[in-house]
Write an enzyme that holds these catalytic residues in place. Structure first.
Site, short mmCIF file in Angstrom:
data_model
loop_
_atom_site.label_atom_id
_atom_site.label_comp_id
_atom_site.label_asym_id
_atom_site.label_seq_id
_atom_site.Cartn_x
_atom_site.Cartn_y
_atom_site.Cartn_z
CG ASP A 197 -1.74 -1.24 1.36
OD1 ASP A 197 -2.23 -1.72 0.33
OD2 ASP A 197 -1.86 -1.75 2.48
CE LYS A 241 3.10 -2.28 -4.52
NZ LYS A 241 2.71 -2.08 -3.11
N GLY A 273 -4.30 -4.39 -4.16
CA GLY A 273 -5.33 -3.45 -4.58
C GLY A 273 -4.64 -2.16 -4.97
CG HIS A 274 -1.79 -1.81 -7.66
ND1 HIS A 274 -0.87 -2.15 -8.61
CD2 HIS A 274 -1.34 -2.32 -6.51
CE1 HIS A 274 0.10 -2.85 -8.04
NE2 HIS A 274 -0.17 -2.98 -6.77
CD GLN A 307 0.80 -8.73 -2.32
OE1 GLN A 307 1.55 -9.36 -3.02
NE2 GLN A 307 -0.47 -8.56 -2.63
P1 IMP Z 1 -2.42 -12.79 2.15
O1 IMP Z 1 -1.49 -12.25 1.11
O2 IMP Z 1 -3.87 -12.55 1.86
O3 IMP Z 1 -2.13 -14.21 2.48
O4 IMP Z 1 -2.13 -11.98 3.51
C1 IMP Z 1 -0.91 -12.08 4.19
C2 IMP Z 1 -0.53 -10.74 4.79
O5 IMP Z 1 -0.17 -9.84 3.75
C3 IMP Z 1 -1.63 -10.07 5.58
O6 IMP Z 1 -1.05 -9.34 6.65
C4 IMP Z 1 -2.23 -9.10 4.59
O7 IMP Z 1 -2.86 -8.00 5.21
C5 IMP Z 1 -0.99 -8.66 3.83
N1 IMP Z 1 -1.26 -8.22 2.48
C6 IMP Z 1 -1.53 -8.97 1.40
N2 IMP Z 1 -1.69 -8.20 0.32
C7 IMP Z 1 -1.50 -6.94 0.70
C8 IMP Z 1 -1.50 -5.68 0.00
O8 IMP Z 1 -1.68 -5.59 -1.21
N3 IMP Z 1 -1.25 -4.58 0.77
C9 IMP Z 1 -0.99 -4.66 2.08
N4 IMP Z 1 -0.97 -5.80 2.77
C10 IMP Z 1 -1.22 -6.94 2.07
#
Ligand code: IMP
Length: 433
Positions: free
Chosen positions: A13, A16, A40-41, A225
């Site tokens: 977040d 990017k 989520g961009h 991420q």
């Molecule tokens: P997962 O990727 O859904 O398995 O989540 C694993 C961890 O990564 C959790 O703490 C999520 O909140 C975090 N996470 C996954 N995708 C994002 C993103 O795009 N932005 C911020 N945190 C993310």
């Protein structure tokens, strides 16, 4: 043309999407190489706001090729929804503009159910996943039970793979998780339907990408991420399941690692995190609320309020070093406007010692206490500023101070969500050797 990459240098977040969108103007091909619909961009174009989960950000530009590489975990239903939504808003997405790797793994409803069920087992150790099935899908990839796009579009193979896959998953769901099993025919029908619609997009993206690169096309790799959520280098186990940095490009896109010329890290002027896990410079109370409101720090994918804190220069330097960053983009500088003092974490206190470097060797990173240095703030509105020299002196000093703490050039500073609210610093961009 050059080969550039943009990666998140914090916990995701970082903004990017907008930077990728800007750099995409010069690129011919924009490539996603890891992650899935957990990302989520948000991209703002004029008065229109777009939230993209799977489609590369270059999709909003006419005439670009957008690729979803083999390293992405693709939820085919979400992908089709995104394609349909953009079409409804006047952006036609055909196979000339979107290419999907035949080797990308599919995320099915089964994975999401397991994702939720596993979180319940973890109790206090829960990760706070996005619930998008990411971990279970990557686990299946490593376990060699996953279904790939190539399987979805081949009806004979689909039934074969799905039968074995569901037999095991249903046993797991029912006997371990006490959850509802899935009906083979129903899952098969969904997979066939989405497979048929996605078939025109499915190809060997790696081969096409390497050909385009040999032809001299400009390539931009879009990370999702952030480095601190990297499966290997992040705050394990509170991480996502892919290689989020530049190192993920070669395996995730089928591209030679030595051909990546520039790598830009993106970081906010402060830090945020969603989900559980260590966050040494986290704030609680009024200062956190102030950053959250000013920065609209609510998850683009899940809507969750983000945890907020001061910039962590120790973790950020680690992320930039790890990825051989060519430079850093600082976003949301405007959110810090109005603070009397701005703090930056420049060390950690732990076990009676002060650490200057990120202690990746520690099993438990939850007990790191931040050591802060302070910088004076500014009160002027900077959202209309378009050159570095026009920034208030305190803001300029702050950026230069952060640059010296990190030892990496800050090549752009963003001062608001719009595409044009970016201050370029071309003198900081190293020339290609
Ligand atoms: P997962 O990727 O859904 O398995 O989540 C694993 C961890 O990564 C959790 O703490 C999520 O909140 C975090 N996470 C996954 N995708 C994002 C993103 O795009 N932005 C911020 N945190 C993310």
């Amino acid at each position: 043309m050059s080969t550039q990459s943009v990666f998140g240098a914090q916990w995701g977040d970082e903004g990017k999407g907008k930077i990728i969108d800007l750099l995409a103007r010069e690129a011919d091909v924009v490539v996603r190489y890891q992650g899935g619909a957990n990302a989520g961009h948000t991209v703002v174009v004029g008065t229109e706001k777009y939230v993209l989960h799977l489609l590369p950000s270059g999709i909003l530009h006419e005439g670009k090729i957008n690729m979803i590489g083999n390293g992405v975990a693709v939820d085919p239903v979400v992908l089709l929804q995104e394609i349909d939504e953009l079409a409804a808003r006047g952006h036609r997405i055909g196979p000339d503009r979107l290419r999907l790797s035949a080797a990308a793994h599919a995320i099915l409803e089964v994975h999401k159910r397991i994702d939720h069920a596993s979180e319940r087992w973890r109790g206090d150790g829960r990760i706070g996943t996005t619930g998008r099935g990411i971990g279970p899908a990557y686990a299946d990839k490593a376990f060699r039970t996953g279904l790939r796009m190539a399987d979805l579009i081949d009806s004979k193979r689909l039934r074969q793979r799905l039968t074995a896959f569901l037999a095991e998953k249903n046993a797991l769901l029912e006997r371990v998780h006490g959850a509802e099993p899935f009906d083979l025919e129903e899952v098969h029908a969904v997979c066939s339907r989405v497979g048929a619609r996605l078939a025109p997009f499915v190809t060997d993206t790696g081969r096409e990408l390497r050909r385009l690169w040999r032809e001299g096309k400009g390539i931009l790799f879009e990370g999702a991420q952030g480095v601190m959520l990297d499966i290997d280098h992040g705050t394990y186990p509170f991480v996502t399941s892919s290689s989020t940095g530049v190192g993920g490009i070669a395996p995730g896109a089928g591209f030679p690692p030595n051909a990546i010329e520039r790598a830009y890290g993106v970081a906010k002027a402060y830090c945020t995190r969603v989900g559980e896990g260590p966050f040494p410079s986290e704030l609680n109370g009024r200062e956190a609320d102030r950053i959250r409101e000013a920065g609209n720090e609510y998850g683009a994918t899940t809507g969750r309020p983000r945890r907020c804190g001061w910039l962590d220069a120790v973790a950020l330097r680690y992320a930039l070093e790890l990825n051989g960053a060519t430079g850093l983009v600082i976003t949301n500088l405007d959110v810090l406007t109005g603070f009397e003092e701005i703090l930056v974490c420049t060390g950690y206190r732990v076990d009676g010692r002060t650490l200057q470097d990120y202690p990746a060797e520690r099993a438990d990173l939850g007990d790191l206490k931040p050591v802060y240095e302070r910088h004076r703030g500014w009160h002027e509105d900077i959202t209309a500023t378009r050159s570095f020299e026009e920034l208030p002196e305190a803001a300029r000093d702050y950026v230069e101070w952060v640059e010296s703490l990190l030892g990496f050039p800050i090549v752009m500073v963003s001062v608001g969500p719009e595409r044009d609210q970016v201050i370029p610093r071309p003198d900081r961009v190293p020339a290609l050797t």
